[in-house]
Design an enzyme around this catalytic site. Structure first.
Site, PDB file in Angstrom:
ATOM      1  N   HIS A   1      23.260  -1.083  19.956  1.00 52.42           N
ATOM      2  CA  HIS A   1      23.327  -2.440  18.937  1.00 52.42           C
ATOM      3  C   HIS A   1      24.597  -2.703  18.373  1.00 52.42           C
ATOM      4  O   HIS A   1      25.580  -4.430  19.108  1.00 52.42           O
ATOM      5  CB  HIS A   1      22.291  -2.551  17.988  1.00 52.42           C
ATOM      6  CG  HIS A   1      22.668  -3.781  17.538  1.00 52.42           C
ATOM      7  ND1 HIS A   1      21.465  -5.275  18.244  1.00 52.42           N
ATOM      8  CD2 HIS A   1      22.619  -4.419  16.156  1.00 52.42           C
ATOM      9  CE1 HIS A   1      22.099  -6.403  17.490  1.00 52.42           C
ATOM     10  NE2 HIS A   1      22.137  -5.962  16.574  1.00 52.42           N
TER      11      HIS A   1
ATOM     12  N   SER B   1      17.422  -7.947  20.391  1.00 51.34           N
ATOM     13  CA  SER B   1      18.166  -7.014  21.116  1.00 51.34           C
ATOM     14  C   SER B   1      18.071  -5.145  20.889  1.00 51.34           C
ATOM     15  O   SER B   1      18.050  -4.986  21.867  1.00 51.34           O
ATOM     16  CB  SER B   1      19.867  -6.765  19.972  1.00 51.34           C
ATOM     17  OG  SER B   1      20.918  -5.788  20.618  1.00 51.34           O
TER      18      SER B   1
ATOM     19  N   ARG C   1      21.317   1.675  17.519  1.00 49.17           N
ATOM     20  CA  ARG C   1      21.331   0.427  15.527  1.00 49.17           C
ATOM     21  C   ARG C   1      22.933   0.666  16.592  1.00 49.17           C
ATOM     22  O   ARG C   1      23.679  -0.528  16.372  1.00 49.17           O
ATOM     23  CB  ARG C   1      21.295   0.312  14.439  1.00 49.17           C
ATOM     24  CG  ARG C   1      22.061  -0.782  13.779  1.00 49.17           C
ATOM     25  CD  ARG C   1      21.361  -0.736  12.336  1.00 49.17           C
ATOM     26  NE  ARG C   1      20.775  -1.555  12.241  1.00 49.17           N
ATOM     27  CZ  ARG C   1      19.879  -2.610  11.586  1.00 49.17           C
ATOM     28  NH1 ARG C   1      21.518  -3.092  12.179  1.00 49.17           N
ATOM     29  NH2 ARG C   1      19.150  -2.599  11.860  1.00 49.17           N
TER      30      ARG C   1
END
Lengths: 219, 219
Positions: free
Chosen positions: B46, B20, B43
């Protein structure tokens, strides 16, 4: 819902929620959703600050009714992650006698995932199925595409028949594909999201919206 | 972080996370963020599936370093809602000996909020300040603008000095204004988001990114 059931919200908190919904109603024109679908979409927008969800949410026909009926019947709620459980209002859950299960947290699930070299999420839903938790349940998946794919497999094979699948895993690896697969299913009512977006806060918002609708129906 | 600390992630789960991050790196070109700021932003992307966060995140100078240092020092983490606590990896928290506090859940806070006709969130941070929890802490706010405004007041008055404020409340009523106020403060390092977007999953993503950086530094 009685005032006691909403005890987590003080009057000032309720007022902020009402003002937020009014703001969203002023900002957005939606014609492709039913009144109940819009209530769900509006709460997702409220939870994310992201107006794009008005076009991203996907509803099977009668999915909101199926969810409301399951809530009124005191269905099991199965979640992929504990964040969804933590986000749900204890007062609202108690009002409808709803129990929340997160099979991922079961130590047996972690052990099995390691042994088989797969994710806990994939094992978790089979574990819940074996325990008889999935029939008539509301399954809410905010993170794990593998959990959603497992649920689709279990339904396709006829092994389980949930009342509603809320399939909103977020991410770039398999999430969009898993949601697309759910949206092509005719065996089960679903609420989902197109594309990469999703997450546990969105699953919580959908469940809270359905509980709100159920609360209006059952005095 | 040792393998035990990451025991929640099986090898397959770790592989999905890595893929990812690679996908996001391929999709996004960012020049205005430091390497550590980009790790935080990546993040968040994500966690939400929303690339817009690359432009929405706001970092005070050295905010990531301040957060990493506080984590290494075993700081208290103060959150506005239990969803943030539920989303944090127990393994990572234990590794750094971090304790998470959610003062909102204290019954004394609900009683005080009702008596004063305000939100629990506003009372909660004053309660935590009185208990001496805020100095040197990381405060993470994902939902309640009133909690963030209270924190700003407490810092401005010199009453408390947290190590880092992660201020990412979501919403249309006062959220954007509360984040704007935080971003104008020079007294405290902050990580925030412009506009309406935010939420508990974003606060969790920021904390996990800082823990990941800290884990690389301390073998």
């Amino acid at each position: 819902l009685s005032h006691q059931d909403l005890s987590q919200l003080t009057a000032a908190g309720e007022e902020i929620e009402r003002a937020s919904f009014e703001f969203i109603d002023r900002m957005v024109q939606v014609s492709h959703l039913s009144q109940e679908e819009w209530e769900v979409a509006r709460r997702v927008i409220h939870t994310t600050g992201d107006f794009e969800f008005k076009d991203l949410l996907r509803f099977a026909t009668h999915a909101t009714s199926a969810g409301v009926a399951a809530i009124e019947a005191g269905a099991h709620i199965i979640t992929d992650v504990t964040m969804i459980k933590a986000g749900l209002s204890p007062g609202r859950l108690n009002h409808f006698n709803l129990k929340v299960h997160t099979p991922l947290s079961d130590p047996a699930v972690l052990a099995a995932a390691r042994e088989l070299g797969t994710t806990r999420s994939r094992i978790a839903m089979h574990h819940a199925a074996q325990q008889g938790l999935l029939d008539g349940s509301i399954i809410a998946i905010g993170n794990a595409p593998t959990a959603l794919l497992s649920v689709c497999d279990l339904i396709k094979s006829g092994a389980v028949r949930p009342a509603l699948v809320i399939g909103v895993p977020v991410g770039f690896i398999a999430a969009a594909e898993s949601k697309e697969r759910l949206c092509q299913m005719t065996e089960v009512p679903f609420i989902s999201v197109s594309g990469y977006k999703g997450g546990s806060t969105i699953a919580v918002a959908i469940l809270h919206a359905l509980m709100k609708i159920a609360g209006r129906r059952t005095p």
